[in-house]
Design a protein around this motif. Structure first.
Motif, PDB file in Angstrom:
ATOM      1  N   GLN A   3      27.611 -17.164  48.234  1.00  0.00           N
ATOM      2  CA  GLN A   3      28.923 -17.230  48.851  1.00  0.00           C
ATOM      3  C   GLN A   3      29.316 -15.851  49.349  1.00  0.00           C
ATOM      4  OE1 GLN A   3      28.774 -18.341  45.342  1.00  0.00           O
ATOM      5  NE2 GLN A   3      27.983 -20.257  46.189  1.00  0.00           N
ATOM      6  N   LEU A   4      29.984 -15.836  50.473  1.00  0.00           N
ATOM      7  CA  LEU A   4      30.483 -14.598  51.056  1.00  0.00           C
ATOM      8  C   LEU A   4      32.000 -14.683  51.147  1.00  0.00           C
ATOM      9  CD1 LEU A   4      27.951 -14.124  54.004  1.00  0.00           C
ATOM     10  CD2 LEU A   4      27.839 -13.153  51.706  1.00  0.00           C
ATOM     11  N   VAL A   5      32.662 -13.654  50.654  1.00  0.00           N
ATOM     12  CA  VAL A   5      34.123 -13.583  50.711  1.00  0.00           C
ATOM     13  C   VAL A   5      34.514 -12.353  51.518  1.00  0.00           C
ATOM     14  CG1 VAL A   5      36.248 -13.388  49.398  1.00  0.00           C
ATOM     15  CG2 VAL A   5      34.347 -14.772  48.513  1.00  0.00           C
ATOM     16  N   GLU A   6      35.240 -12.605  52.590  1.00  0.00           N
ATOM     17  CA  GLU A   6      35.649 -11.538  53.502  1.00  0.00           C
ATOM     18  C   GLU A   6      37.100 -11.177  53.275  1.00  0.00           C
ATOM     19  OE1 GLU A   6      32.949 -13.592  57.014  1.00  0.00           O
ATOM     20  OE2 GLU A   6      35.019 -14.116  56.581  1.00  0.00           O
ATOM     21  N   ALA A  23      31.842  -9.503  50.418  1.00  0.00           N
ATOM     22  CA  ALA A  23      31.116  -9.444  49.160  1.00  0.00           C
ATOM     23  C   ALA A  23      30.314 -10.721  48.956  1.00  0.00           C
ATOM     24  CB  ALA A  23      32.082  -9.255  47.999  1.00  0.00           C
ATOM     25  N   ALA A  24      29.063 -10.562  48.598  1.00  0.00           N
ATOM     26  CA  ALA A  24      28.196 -11.701  48.319  1.00  0.00           C
ATOM     27  C   ALA A  24      28.152 -11.967  46.825  1.00  0.00           C
ATOM     28  CB  ALA A  24      26.792 -11.431  48.834  1.00  0.00           C
ATOM     29  N   SER A  25      28.210 -13.240  46.483  1.00  0.00           N
ATOM     30  CA  SER A  25      28.102 -13.634  45.077  1.00  0.00           C
ATOM     31  C   SER A  25      27.221 -14.864  44.960  1.00  0.00           C
ATOM     32  CB  SER A  25      29.489 -13.911  44.486  1.00  0.00           C
ATOM     33  OG  SER A  25      30.106 -15.000  45.146  1.00  0.00           O
ATOM     34  N   GLY A  26      26.810 -15.157  43.737  1.00  0.00           N
ATOM     35  CA  GLY A  26      25.948 -16.306  43.517  1.00  0.00           C
ATOM     36  C   GLY A  26      24.619 -15.875  42.935  1.00  0.00           C
ATOM     37  N   THR A  27      23.667 -16.756  43.001  1.00  0.00           N
ATOM     38  CA  THR A  27      22.345 -16.486  42.456  1.00  0.00           C
ATOM     39  C   THR A  27      21.351 -16.330  43.590  1.00  0.00           C
ATOM     40  OG1 THR A  27      22.870 -17.791  40.485  1.00  0.00           O
ATOM     41  CG2 THR A  27      20.537 -17.314  40.905  1.00  0.00           C
ATOM     42  N   THR A  77      27.884  -5.762  48.848  1.00  0.00           N
ATOM     43  CA  THR A  77      29.036  -5.754  49.756  1.00  0.00           C
ATOM     44  C   THR A  77      28.691  -4.990  51.020  1.00  0.00           C
ATOM     45  OG1 THR A  77      30.591  -5.903  47.913  1.00  0.00           O
ATOM     46  CG2 THR A  77      31.455  -5.085  50.001  1.00  0.00           C
ATOM     47  N   VAL A  78      29.190  -5.508  52.128  1.00  0.00           N
ATOM     48  CA  VAL A  78      29.051  -4.821  53.407  1.00  0.00           C
ATOM     49  C   VAL A  78      30.443  -4.562  53.953  1.00  0.00           C
ATOM     50  CG1 VAL A  78      28.864  -6.971  54.754  1.00  0.00           C
ATOM     51  CG2 VAL A  78      27.895  -4.838  55.647  1.00  0.00           C
ATOM     52  N   TYR A  79      30.599  -3.422  54.587  1.00  0.00           N
ATOM     53  CA  TYR A  79      31.885  -3.011  55.150  1.00  0.00           C
ATOM     54  C   TYR A  79      31.743  -2.794  56.652  1.00  0.00           C
ATOM     55  CZ  TYR A  79      32.572  -1.831  50.224  1.00  0.00           C
ATOM     56  OH  TYR A  79      32.632  -1.870  48.846  1.00  0.00           O
ATOM     57  N   LEU A  80      32.838  -2.967  57.351  1.00  0.00           N
ATOM     58  CA  LEU A  80      32.880  -2.640  58.765  1.00  0.00           C
ATOM     59  C   LEU A  80      34.140  -1.829  59.016  1.00  0.00           C
ATOM     60  CD1 LEU A  80      31.459  -3.026  61.523  1.00  0.00           C
ATOM     61  CD2 LEU A  80      33.052  -4.929  61.933  1.00  0.00           C
ATOM     62  N   SER A  94      33.021 -12.666  61.452  1.00  0.00           N
ATOM     63  CA  SER A  94      32.354 -13.388  60.368  1.00  0.00           C
ATOM     64  C   SER A  94      31.228 -12.546  59.787  1.00  0.00           C
ATOM     65  CB  SER A  94      31.777 -14.715  60.870  1.00  0.00           C
ATOM     66  OG  SER A  94      32.801 -15.577  61.331  1.00  0.00           O
ATOM     67  N   CYS A  95      31.146 -12.586  58.481  1.00  0.00           N
ATOM     68  CA  CYS A  95      30.089 -11.888  57.759  1.00  0.00           C
ATOM     69  C   CYS A  95      28.863 -12.792  57.657  1.00  0.00           C
ATOM     70  CB  CYS A  95      30.598 -11.516  56.371  1.00  0.00           C
ATOM     71  SG  CYS A  95      29.396 -10.736  55.297  1.00  0.00           S
ATOM     72  N   ASN A  96      27.700 -12.189  57.736  1.00  0.00           N
ATOM     73  CA  ASN A  96      26.449 -12.930  57.588  1.00  0.00           C
ATOM     74  C   ASN A  96      25.534 -12.187  56.615  1.00  0.00           C
ATOM     75  OD1 ASN A  96      23.370 -13.010  58.795  1.00  0.00           O
ATOM     76  ND2 ASN A  96      24.333 -15.023  58.711  1.00  0.00           N
ATOM     77  N   ALA A  97      24.868 -12.946  55.777  1.00  0.00           N
ATOM     78  CA  ALA A  97      23.887 -12.367  54.853  1.00  0.00           C
ATOM     79  C   ALA A  97      22.620 -13.208  54.884  1.00  0.00           C
ATOM     80  CB  ALA A  97      24.442 -12.313  53.440  1.00  0.00           C
ATOM     81  N   ARG A  98      21.477 -12.521  54.901  1.00  0.00           N
ATOM     82  CA  ARG A  98      20.175 -13.190  54.908  1.00  0.00           C
ATOM     83  C   ARG A  98      19.306 -12.577  53.831  1.00  0.00           C
ATOM     84  NH1 ARG A  98      19.329 -12.706  61.464  1.00  0.00           N
ATOM     85  NH2 ARG A  98      21.194 -13.871  62.041  1.00  0.00           N
TER      86      ARG A  98
END
Length: 120
Positions: A3-6, A23-27, A77-80, A94-98
């Protein structure tokens, strides 16, 4: 699941600054890339900036010199940081995580999006 929370969007006058966080959370096993995309009304989604785990950073030409993307790997976490904002920066960001959920599977996850509005 990942999950990503912006946070951090809002309304700002032209020339102002905003800082977005995601911020990314989860497994998960690892995150390879985290970054930001935006979609303005009536336009296609476009890349803003991405930060790769090997240190590479990519920016859209339209934001180079004004925006800075950074990652805190310990916090996933990623910041802009967005400076000298212009009305044409108005969009939903929108935040993206791969990355990898495990050595056998990958993920490509999006945040819910946060509105950035720049008034002239």
């Amino acid at each position: 699941q990942v999950q990503l929370v912006e946070s951090g969007g809002g309304l700002v006058q032209a020339g102002g600054s905003l800082r977005l966080s995601c911020a990314a959370s989860g497994t998960f096993f690892s995150i390879n890339a985290m970054g930001w995309y935006r979609q303005a009304l009536g336009k296609q989604r476009e890349l803003v900036a991405t930060a790769i785990s090997d240190g590479r950073i990519n920016y859209a030409d339209s934001v180079k010199g004004r925006f800075t993307v950074s990652r805190d790997n310990a916090k996933n976490t990623v910041y802009l940081q967005m400076n000298d904002l212009k009305p044409e920066d108005t969009a939903v960001y929108s935040c993206n995580a791969r990355g990898r959920l495990s050595i056998w599977s990958q993920f490509d996850t999006w945040g819910q999006g946060t509105q950035v509005t720049v008034s002239s």
